[in-house]
Enzyme design. Structure first.
Site, PDB file in Angstrom:
ATOM      1  N   GLU A   1     -33.033   6.009 -39.389  1.00  0.00           N
ATOM      2  CA  GLU A   1     -33.558   5.636 -38.059  1.00  0.00           C
ATOM      3  C   GLU A   1     -33.654   6.860 -37.164  1.00  0.00           C
ATOM      4  OE1 GLU A   1     -31.220   2.441 -36.419  1.00  0.00           O
ATOM      5  OE2 GLU A   1     -31.406   1.272 -38.255  1.00  0.00           O
TER       6      GLU A   1
ATOM      7  N   HIS B   1     -34.266  -1.878 -34.649  1.00  0.00           N
ATOM      8  CA  HIS B   1     -32.807  -1.974 -34.397  1.00  0.00           C
ATOM      9  C   HIS B   1     -32.519  -2.573 -33.013  1.00  0.00           C
ATOM     10  CE1 HIS B   1     -28.641  -0.050 -35.396  1.00  0.00           C
ATOM     11  NE2 HIS B   1     -28.510  -1.182 -34.720  1.00  0.00           N
TER      12      HIS B   1
ATOM     13  N   ARG C   1     -26.935  -2.507 -41.250  1.00  0.00           N
ATOM     14  CA  ARG C   1     -27.230  -1.078 -41.288  1.00  0.00           C
ATOM     15  C   ARG C   1     -28.147  -0.817 -42.477  1.00  0.00           C
ATOM     16  NH1 ARG C   1     -25.648  -0.925 -36.854  1.00  0.00           N
ATOM     17  NH2 ARG C   1     -23.999   0.357 -35.944  1.00  0.00           N
TER      18      ARG C   1
HETATM   19  C1  DGY Z   1     -23.837  -2.261 -33.291  1.00  0.00           C
HETATM   20  O1  DGY Z   1     -23.164  -2.735 -32.387  1.00  0.00           O
HETATM   21  O2  DGY Z   1     -23.327  -1.874 -34.345  1.00  0.00           O
HETATM   22  C2  DGY Z   1     -25.299  -2.145 -33.069  1.00  0.00           C
HETATM   23  O3  DGY Z   1     -25.968  -2.015 -34.260  1.00  0.00           O
HETATM   24  C3  DGY Z   1     -25.597  -0.962 -32.186  1.00  0.00           C
HETATM   25  O4  DGY Z   1     -24.831   0.106 -32.581  1.00  0.00           O
END
Ligand code: DGY
Length: 322
Positions: A269, A287, A240
């Site tokens: 994002e 992402h 993240r």
């Molecule tokens: C996750 O599974 O956390 C991916 O980043 C998509 O949300």
């Protein structure tokens, strides 16, 4: 009347089909992202809300829930977009989809490691722009992976899957984690545990962030820690955006404090800080760590199982605790 399941995003066709067979479901055919207003309307009506990373389930939303809402079934592993404490206080069960996107996300991290150290995107851009003149003994030189040190921050499922991949490329595996992993597993991976993250960082050629985003890991790569990295080291992030201080990272690229970055996730994002786009030594993807047909269908199947088990009166396996 069967309980209402509201799904906030368009999911793979086979997943939606099965949901229609099993539940009284309201799908999002045109995939328009829910606004805060839409989310508030949904939590007032649904019994189960199926969310994704693009839905901010904050106190503002949760304070408006009707007593009918009993479950938030997240399509994805990371649940940092959900205020878990408030959800628990409201008696809402939260689930996620662990395990089914591990391999794909580890592939993505490995791809970023290979891509940035061998300047793949830079080379491709040069070629497409017609700027490649001729093979050169000194052109497009990158960094060899064999015998370099990879430091993994967060040795959970994805960290371990990355370690196994990286080992086959000849990287020495180091890690920092809340807890040391068990000895057998550590031996199998051939990983060295560092209790001190700061000390590990100073010795690594590549650092990969694979911890989940929690209040404890927010800005774990702070300006100070980025400053501890070797000048020829790379930072990879597939977890993240908020685990890195992004402004500090941009500063480090501008000041040439580190060699480069491979990023799949960002602070705001999808609004990427435009300064990041200036760097040739930043390999940037949108992402897409879990973006394979297989993972996205398996994530949907997990959501279906969690919702079905819950609606049948049992406790789903993938419950997330606040
Ligand atoms: C996750 O599974 O956390 C991916 O980043 C998509 O949300």
């Amino acid at each position: 009347m069967k309980p209402l399941v509201i799904v906030t995003r368009k999911l793979p066709a086979s997943v939606e089909l099965r949901m229609k067979e099993l539940f009284n479901v309201r799908l999002n055919g045109d995939d328009k992202v829910f606004t805060q207003k839409d989310l508030i309307a949904a939590v007032k009506e649904a019994h189960v809300l199926v969310t994704t990373v693009t839905d901010k389930i904050s106190w503002d939303v949760l304070s408006k829930v009707a007593p009918d809402l009993k479950m938030i079934a997240n399509y994805g592993v990371g649940v940092d977009h959900i205020d878990l404490v408030s959800a628990r206080n409201k008696g809402i069960t939260v689930t996620n989809t662990p395990g089914v996107l591990t391999e794909d996300t580890a592939d993505m991290a490995m791809l970023l490691i290979l891509g940035i150290t061998r300047r793949m995107s830079e080379g491709e851009k040069m070629l497409r722009a017609g700027k490649w003149k001729i093979w050169s003994p000194t052109g497009m030189l990158g960094m060899r992976l064999r015998d370099k040190n990879l430091g993994i921050i967060g040795m959970g499922r994805i960290g371990q899957a990355l370690a196994l991949r990286a080992k086959t490329f000849g990287l020495n595996i180091h890690y920092h984690n809340r807890q040391k992993i068990d000895d057998g597993l550590e031996k199998n991976i051939g990983a060295t545990y560092w209790t001190s993250l700061d000390q590990m960082i100073t010795q690594m050629d590549i650092i990969s962030l694979n911890c989940s985003s929690t209040p404890d890991t927010r800005h774990i790569m702070s300006r100070r820690r980025i400053g501890l990295m070797k000048k020829n080291a790379y930072l990879i992030n597939t977890t993240r955006g908020d685990v890195v201080d992004e402004d500090a990272l941009i500063w480090a690229l501008e000041e040439e404090i580190i060699a480069g970055v491979g990023l799949d996730v960002y602070k705001n994002e999808p609004n990427i800080n435009p300064r990041l786009l200036n760097f040739d030594n930043a390999l940037l993807t949108p992402h897409m760590g879990s973006a394979t047909d297989e993972a996205r269908i398996a994530m949907g199947e997990k959501v279906i199982m969690n919702v079905k088990i819950f609606l049948d009166g049992h406790s789903p396996r993938d419950r997330v605790l606040a």
